[in-house]
Design a protein around this motif. Structure first.
Motif, short mmCIF file in Angstrom:
data_model
loop_
_atom_site.label_atom_id
_atom_site.label_comp_id
_atom_site.label_asym_id
_atom_site.label_seq_id
_atom_site.Cartn_x
_atom_site.Cartn_y
_atom_site.Cartn_z
N LEU A 1 1.03 108.74 -48.69
CA LEU A 1 2.42 109.11 -48.93
C LEU A 1 3.34 108.00 -48.45
CD1 LEU A 1 4.54 111.22 -49.79
CD2 LEU A 1 4.43 112.14 -47.46
N GLN A 2 4.15 107.47 -49.37
CA GLN A 2 5.14 106.45 -49.05
C GLN A 2 6.53 107.09 -49.04
OE1 GLN A 2 4.88 103.46 -48.04
NE2 GLN A 2 6.92 102.61 -48.31
N ILE A 3 7.18 107.04 -47.90
CA ILE A 3 8.50 107.64 -47.77
C ILE A 3 9.57 106.54 -47.77
CG2 ILE A 3 10.02 109.05 -46.34
CD1 ILE A 3 7.55 110.42 -45.23
N GLN A 4 10.47 106.61 -48.73
CA GLN A 4 11.59 105.68 -48.81
C GLN A 4 12.89 106.44 -48.63
OE1 GLN A 4 11.02 103.83 -52.65
NE2 GLN A 4 9.25 102.64 -51.97
N GLU A 5 13.98 105.71 -48.54
CA GLU A 5 15.27 106.36 -48.28
C GLU A 5 15.64 107.39 -49.34
OE1 GLU A 5 18.30 103.49 -47.70
OE2 GLU A 5 17.42 102.64 -45.88
N ASP A 6 15.38 107.05 -50.61
CA ASP A 6 15.83 107.92 -51.70
C ASP A 6 14.72 108.68 -52.40
OD1 ASP A 6 14.75 105.58 -52.65
OD2 ASP A 6 16.09 105.43 -54.37
N LYS A 7 13.46 108.45 -51.99
CA LYS A 7 12.36 109.14 -52.69
C LYS A 7 11.07 109.09 -51.88
CE LYS A 7 11.42 104.98 -55.41
NZ LYS A 7 11.28 104.41 -56.78
N GLN A 8 10.15 109.93 -52.27
CA GLN A 8 8.81 109.94 -51.69
C GLN A 8 7.81 109.76 -52.84
OE1 GLN A 8 8.08 113.40 -49.29
NE2 GLN A 8 10.00 113.22 -48.17
N ILE A 9 6.84 108.86 -52.64
CA ILE A 9 5.85 108.60 -53.68
C ILE A 9 4.46 108.84 -53.11
CG2 ILE A 9 4.90 106.91 -55.31
CD1 ILE A 9 7.53 105.44 -55.22
N LEU A 10 3.67 109.62 -53.84
CA LEU A 10 2.30 109.91 -53.45
C LEU A 10 1.37 109.04 -54.30
CD1 LEU A 10 1.06 111.95 -51.42
CD2 LEU A 10 0.69 113.50 -53.35
N TYR A 11 0.44 108.35 -53.66
CA TYR A 11 -0.53 107.52 -54.36
C TYR A 11 -1.91 108.17 -54.23
CZ TYR A 11 3.13 103.97 -54.23
OH TYR A 11 4.32 103.30 -54.39
N GLY A 12 -2.66 108.19 -55.33
CA GLY A 12 -3.95 108.86 -55.34
C GLY A 12 -5.12 107.92 -55.54
N PHE A 13 -6.24 108.21 -54.86
CA PHE A 13 -7.42 107.35 -54.90
C PHE A 13 -8.69 108.23 -54.98
CE2 PHE A 13 -4.02 105.39 -52.56
CZ PHE A 13 -3.94 104.12 -53.11
N PRO A 14 -9.74 107.71 -55.61
CA PRO A 14 -10.96 108.50 -55.76
C PRO A 14 -11.79 108.60 -54.48
CG PRO A 14 -11.27 106.34 -56.72
CD PRO A 14 -9.82 106.43 -56.34
N SER A 15 -11.52 107.74 -53.51
CA SER A 15 -12.30 107.77 -52.27
C SER A 15 -11.42 107.38 -51.08
CB SER A 15 -13.49 106.81 -52.35
OG SER A 15 -13.03 105.46 -52.36
N ALA A 16 -11.86 107.79 -49.90
CA ALA A 16 -11.14 107.42 -48.68
C ALA A 16 -11.18 105.91 -48.48
CB ALA A 16 -11.75 108.15 -47.48
N ALA A 17 -12.29 105.27 -48.88
CA ALA A 17 -12.42 103.82 -48.71
C ALA A 17 -11.37 103.07 -49.52
CB ALA A 17 -13.82 103.36 -49.11
N GLU A 18 -11.13 103.49 -50.77
CA GLU A 18 -10.11 102.82 -51.58
C GLU A 18 -8.71 103.07 -51.03
OE1 GLU A 18 -11.02 102.62 -56.04
OE2 GLU A 18 -12.45 104.10 -55.31
N ARG A 19 -8.47 104.28 -50.54
CA ARG A 19 -7.19 104.59 -49.94
C ARG A 19 -6.96 103.73 -48.69
NH1 ARG A 19 -6.18 109.41 -47.23
NH2 ARG A 19 -8.10 108.90 -46.09
N ASP A 20 -8.01 103.58 -47.87
CA ASP A 20 -7.89 102.79 -46.65
C ASP A 20 -7.72 101.30 -46.96
OD1 ASP A 20 -8.20 105.15 -45.32
OD2 ASP A 20 -10.30 104.83 -44.78
N LEU A 21 -8.39 100.83 -48.01
CA LEU A 21 -8.22 99.43 -48.42
C LEU A 21 -6.79 99.19 -48.89
CD1 LEU A 21 -9.28 96.61 -49.04
CD2 LEU A 21 -10.12 97.47 -51.24
N PHE A 22 -6.24 100.14 -49.64
CA PHE A 22 -4.85 100.07 -50.08
C PHE A 22 -3.91 99.92 -48.88
CE2 PHE A 22 -0.92 102.53 -50.81
CZ PHE A 22 -0.39 101.86 -51.90
N ARG A 23 -4.15 100.70 -47.83
CA ARG A 23 -3.32 100.64 -46.64
C ARG A 23 -3.42 99.28 -45.94
NH1 ARG A 23 -4.66 106.75 -44.29
NH2 ARG A 23 -3.14 107.86 -45.61
N GLN A 24 -4.61 98.70 -45.96
CA GLN A 24 -4.78 97.38 -45.35
C GLN A 24 -4.04 96.33 -46.16
OE1 GLN A 24 -7.55 96.35 -42.77
NE2 GLN A 24 -9.17 97.81 -43.23
N LEU A 25 -4.07 96.46 -47.47
CA LEU A 25 -3.40 95.48 -48.33
C LEU A 25 -1.89 95.51 -48.13
CD1 LEU A 25 -5.46 95.98 -51.61
CD2 LEU A 25 -5.37 93.88 -50.26
N VAL A 26 -1.30 96.70 -48.10
CA VAL A 26 0.16 96.78 -47.98
C VAL A 26 0.65 96.37 -46.60
CG1 VAL A 26 0.38 98.53 -49.78
CG2 VAL A 26 0.12 99.25 -47.40
N ALA A 27 -0.28 96.25 -45.65
CA ALA A 27 0.10 95.79 -44.32
C ALA A 27 0.25 94.26 -44.28
CB ALA A 27 -0.95 96.22 -43.29
#
Length: 213
Positions: free
Chosen positions: A57-83
């Protein structure tokens, strides 16, 4: 924080910006989340059974966006990338979509810059920054998460300046990141074109290939 949702796919909607959103019904509530084309194809191939989607879940000032992934590993990799400095949500999505988790992790761990730059929007400097910041982290993480990495292969690609011009032109013409990835892969099999330093020739060849000419 929502770790995952389990429900049934209602539909997948494509926006004018070529982004894909999955509508997932959970207990009579429809959740909208952005997914990527590689994942969307998996969902299209599956039966209409309850599916588990790992979310960010990405929370911004004017909206919230939910991103979906088929596995926890892909979700966790996404979080590492955006860091990584300068890597936004859409670029992280594009990296996972273009390369897949195994090839992406392998490219980062081995500092395979040509492979990373196959992703539309990722230039040499951005790829180098990703590898520099995540190489050590992912070398440890992929073993703990059970993600298998691919062995590096020889990569052929146009010059960075040509690739950037080609991507910008095709995006402006309305082609998607997936289509750009496909045409780049196809054109890089042409030994004569790889020796050509004319961006215009690459663009002409790309449009011809995408048009089926």
């Amino acid at each position: 924080m929502i770790s995952y949702l389990k429900g049934k796919k209602v539909e997948i909607v494509k926006t004018t910006q070529n982004r894909l959103f999955l509508i997932l019904e959970v207990n009579d509530i429809g959740y909208e989340m952005q997914i990527y084309s590689r994942f969307a194809r998996q969902l299209d191939e599956g039966e209409n059974q309850p599916i588990q989607i790992f979310t960010h879940l990405q929370i911004q000032e004017d909206k919230q966006i939910l991103y979906g992934f088929p596995s926890a590993a892909e979700r966790d990799l996404f979080r590492q990338l955006v860091a990584v400095s300068g890597i936004g949500m859409q670029l992280a999505i594009a990296l996972i979509d273009t390369l897949g988790i195994s090839e992406l992790v392998s490219a980062i761990v081995t500092s395979n810059i040509p492979t990373l730059t196959k992703t539309p929007g990722v230039g040499k400097k951005t790829a180098e920054r990703i590898a520099l910041e995540l190489k050590t982290k992912l070398a440890q993480w992929h073993k703990l998460s059970g993600v298998e990495v691919q062995q590096p292969q020889a990569v052929f690609a146009p010059q960075p300046e040509i690739k950037e011009d080609l991507e910008m032109t095709l995006l402006a013409l309305g082609y998607s990141n997936e289509e750009i990835e496909q045409v780049l892969t196809a054109l890089c099999q042409d030994e004569q074109l790889l020796k050509n330093s004319s961006a215009e020739e690459w663009i002409r060849s790309a449009i011809a290939w995408l048009s089926g000419e």
